[in-house]
Write a protein that holds these residues in place. Structure first.
Motif, PDB file in Angstrom:
ATOM      1  N   MET A 109       0.830  -1.206   0.000  1.00  0.00           N
ATOM      2  CA  MET A 109       0.000   0.000   0.000  1.00  0.00           C
ATOM      3  C   MET A 109       0.866   1.258   0.000  1.00  0.00           C
ATOM      4  O   MET A 109       0.624   2.203  -0.759  1.00  0.00           O
ATOM      5  CB  MET A 109      -0.918  -0.006   1.226  1.00  0.00           C
ATOM      6  CG  MET A 109      -1.775   1.237   1.370  1.00  0.00           C
ATOM      7  SD  MET A 109      -2.865   1.169   2.817  1.00  0.00           S
ATOM      8  CE  MET A 109      -4.113   0.038   2.214  1.00  0.00           C
ATOM      9  N   VAL A 110       1.891   1.267   0.854  1.00  0.00           N
ATOM     10  CA  VAL A 110       2.771   2.441   0.933  1.00  0.00           C
ATOM     11  C   VAL A 110       3.558   2.601  -0.368  1.00  0.00           C
ATOM     12  O   VAL A 110       3.712   3.717  -0.877  1.00  0.00           O
ATOM     13  CB  VAL A 110       3.724   2.315   2.142  1.00  0.00           C
ATOM     14  CG1 VAL A 110       4.773   3.426   2.114  1.00  0.00           C
ATOM     15  CG2 VAL A 110       2.932   2.366   3.439  1.00  0.00           C
ATOM     16  N   ARG A 111       4.040   1.498  -0.924  1.00  0.00           N
ATOM     17  CA  ARG A 111       4.779   1.584  -2.187  1.00  0.00           C
ATOM     18  C   ARG A 111       3.891   2.136  -3.297  1.00  0.00           C
ATOM     19  O   ARG A 111       4.347   2.930  -4.124  1.00  0.00           O
ATOM     20  CB  ARG A 111       5.331   0.215  -2.573  1.00  0.00           C
ATOM     21  CG  ARG A 111       6.422  -0.312  -1.656  1.00  0.00           C
ATOM     22  CD  ARG A 111       6.941  -1.669  -2.137  1.00  0.00           C
ATOM     23  NE  ARG A 111       7.755  -1.512  -3.333  1.00  0.00           N
ATOM     24  CZ  ARG A 111       9.064  -1.285  -3.319  1.00  0.00           C
ATOM     25  NH1 ARG A 111       9.711  -1.203  -2.167  1.00  0.00           N
ATOM     26  NH2 ARG A 111       9.735  -1.163  -4.449  1.00  0.00           N
ATOM     27  N   ALA A 112       2.639   1.705  -3.328  1.00  0.00           N
ATOM     28  CA  ALA A 112       1.720   2.211  -4.352  1.00  0.00           C
ATOM     29  C   ALA A 112       1.497   3.706  -4.193  1.00  0.00           C
ATOM     30  O   ALA A 112       1.445   4.456  -5.183  1.00  0.00           O
ATOM     31  CB  ALA A 112       0.387   1.469  -4.268  1.00  0.00           C
ATOM     32  N   GLU A 113       1.367   4.167  -2.954  1.00  0.00           N
ATOM     33  CA  GLU A 113       1.202   5.608  -2.711  1.00  0.00           C
ATOM     34  C   GLU A 113       2.444   6.378  -3.136  1.00  0.00           C
ATOM     35  O   GLU A 113       2.353   7.463  -3.720  1.00  0.00           O
ATOM     36  CB  GLU A 113       0.903   5.853  -1.228  1.00  0.00           C
ATOM     37  CG  GLU A 113      -0.470   5.335  -0.799  1.00  0.00           C
ATOM     38  CD  GLU A 113      -0.674   5.439   0.706  1.00  0.00           C
ATOM     39  OE1 GLU A 113       0.262   5.943   1.394  1.00  0.00           O
ATOM     40  OE2 GLU A 113      -1.739   5.028   1.190  1.00  0.00           O
ATOM     41  N   MET A 114       3.610   5.818  -2.841  1.00  0.00           N
ATOM     42  CA  MET A 114       4.861   6.473  -3.240  1.00  0.00           C
ATOM     43  C   MET A 114       4.982   6.528  -4.763  1.00  0.00           C
ATOM     44  O   MET A 114       5.443   7.539  -5.313  1.00  0.00           O
ATOM     45  CB  MET A 114       6.059   5.729  -2.639  1.00  0.00           C
ATOM     46  CG  MET A 114       6.236   5.912  -1.147  1.00  0.00           C
ATOM     47  SD  MET A 114       7.715   5.036  -0.555  1.00  0.00           S
ATOM     48  CE  MET A 114       7.858   5.724   1.111  1.00  0.00           C
TER      49      MET A 114
END
Length: 448
Positions: A109-114
């Motif tokens: 999830m965090v990687r997708a946001e980044m």
């Protein structure tokens, strides 16, 4: 997203009909986690999440409530079925697997946001790489191209750049080489605490060791752009920061939806033995996870003390009180979801943003066919869904999917040949197509 409980319920109402008590309970549980983060550190660690058991028949919205809620508050969510877990020594997954999945969900999830945050700055680099694919240099031009040849290539490149920006080259095929990623960062088998992980997270280890490699494919330029955009964005992501933030989010905001918990309960008075031994063993294995423990994952350790567990089950053959007392105590909140009737089915067919009638109208509109849903036609569908659920097995709103598909089966088949037509779904139309099917006991049981 800092939504109040009232705002959370209002958002859930856009997708799920009824079940006000369950919506309020999960909205309060989520808001309490927001409140906990604003407490002094000493008190913050003492505030545990109030886990929930949702009790109700299948198809009434239990899973959908948890899924929509996690999406609204941007929390990592893992859905698992309690029947998939068995004691160590039996065939099945160990219970810690759901926490490893939760860690994966948090990091992804965090990687997708980044990636979304840096995609805008990747545009020029992607454009240059696409031009390199469209205008590859010949081998004899790489070392020392003539001055005239360099100018010719520069003009050609700018001409292609204009065509690229105008969308005139999207159908062109190019050969692209990229790194295929399937397993995320490789684990460190010698990291502290990894000894327990080696046996339990073999899937993650193998993915980290073999999930990468250079792949060359011939694809349309549209797909090449997506591939190169993902690769360029990946270069700009801080992997360590993504891992740390993902783990923190899994620990503080993670949601585990534990479905079919009732299948683990052993009804009171039944002599223990057979499958019941394994069910009780799974309950014992679940207990430390729900109470709070540390699970080693390929991203690092995850503490489960503040993970929110939402369990669900029909509890037809057993009661929540048939669970181990210690496990019951870890689910202090219980909400009952109501079975769906005609009025609920009618609302489900029309009110949500992605209601079934809207979905099928949109699908057929792609073929140039207009579908109008008359109120009496929707009412008839709701009545038939209620009747079939009462006479056979009650599967809640899932019954509507079968009925609507059967109702429109001919139209869905013939739609390419009926461009420009308008079809009005009235009560007579519904009864003509479905009533005979519904009234035939055998067909209703095995088809519907």
């Amino acid at each position: 997203m800092d939504l109040t409980p009232r705002e959370l319920v209002a958002e859930l109402d856009k997708f799920i009909v009824g079940q006000a008590a369950a919506k309020r309970a999960v909205a309060i549980a989520v808001r309490n986690r927001w409140r906990r983060k604003r407490l002094p550190a000493a008190l913050r660690d003492e505030v545990a999440p109030k886990n929930i058991i949702m009790i109700g028949p299948t198809g009434v919205g239990k899973t959908e409530i948890a899924r929509r809620l996690a999406a609204l508050v941007r929390s990592p969510l893992v859905k698992v079925e309690a029947t998939k877990f068995t004691e160590v020594g039996y065939v099945g997954r160990d219970v810690e697997g759901m926490i490893r999945d939760l860690a994966d969900a948090g990091v992804n999830m965090v990687r997708a946001e980044m990636r979304r945050a840096v995609e805008a700055e990747c545009g020029p680099a992607v454009e240059d790489r696409l031009l390199d694919l469209l205008l590859p240099e010949a081998e004899d031009e790489v070392t020392a191209p003539a001055e005239g040849e360099r100018e010719r290539r520069r003009r050609s490149r700018e001409r292609f750049r204009e065509m690229l920006r105008a969308g005139q080259l999207e159908g062109r095929e190019v050969e692209v080489t990229y790194e295929q990623r399937s397993g995320g960062p490789a684990p460190d088998p010698f990291a502290p605490g990894a000894g327990g992980q080696m046996g339990l997270d073999l899937r993650g280890l193998l993915a980290g060791m073999s999930g990468r490699g250079r792949v060359t494919r011939k694809v349309k330029l549209t797909e090449a752009r997506s591939i190169l955009l993902a690769e360029e964005a990946e270069k700009r992501i801080d992997a360590d920061k993504a891992r740390d933030e993902g783990l923190a989010r899994a620990q503080a905001d993670g949601v585990v939806f534990l479905d079919e918990l009732d299948k683990l309960a052993v009804p009171e008075g039944r002599a223990p033995g057979g499958p019941d031994v394994s069910r009780q063993g799974v309950q014992r294995d679940l207990l430390p996870i729900v109470e709070g423990t540390t699970v080693q994952t390929r991203h690092g350790p995850v503490k489960t003390d503040h993970v929110l567990f939402i369990a669900a089950g029909a509890f037809h053959m057993a009661k929540p009180s048939d669970l181990m007392p210690e496990l019951q105590g870890r689910f202090p909140l219980r909400v009952e979801l109501q079975a769906l009737g005609k009025d609920e089915f009618r609302r489900i067919l029309t009110e949500p943003e992605a209601a079934l009638t809207k979905q099928y109208s949109a699908l057929l509109a792609t073929e140039g066919v207009t579908v109008d849903w008359a109120p009496d036609g929707v009412e008839a569908l709701a009545e038939l869904a209620r009747d079939v659920n009462e006479r056979t097995q009650d599967i809640g709103a899932r019954r509507l999917h079968t009925l609507v598909e059967k109702l429109l089966e001919d139209l869905l088949f013939e739609a390419p040949d009926r461009r420009g037509h308008t079809v009005t779904v009235t009560r007579d139309h519904v009864l003509a197509r479905l009533q005979g099917l519904v009234q035939d006991e055998d067909l209703a049981r095995f088809i519907l």
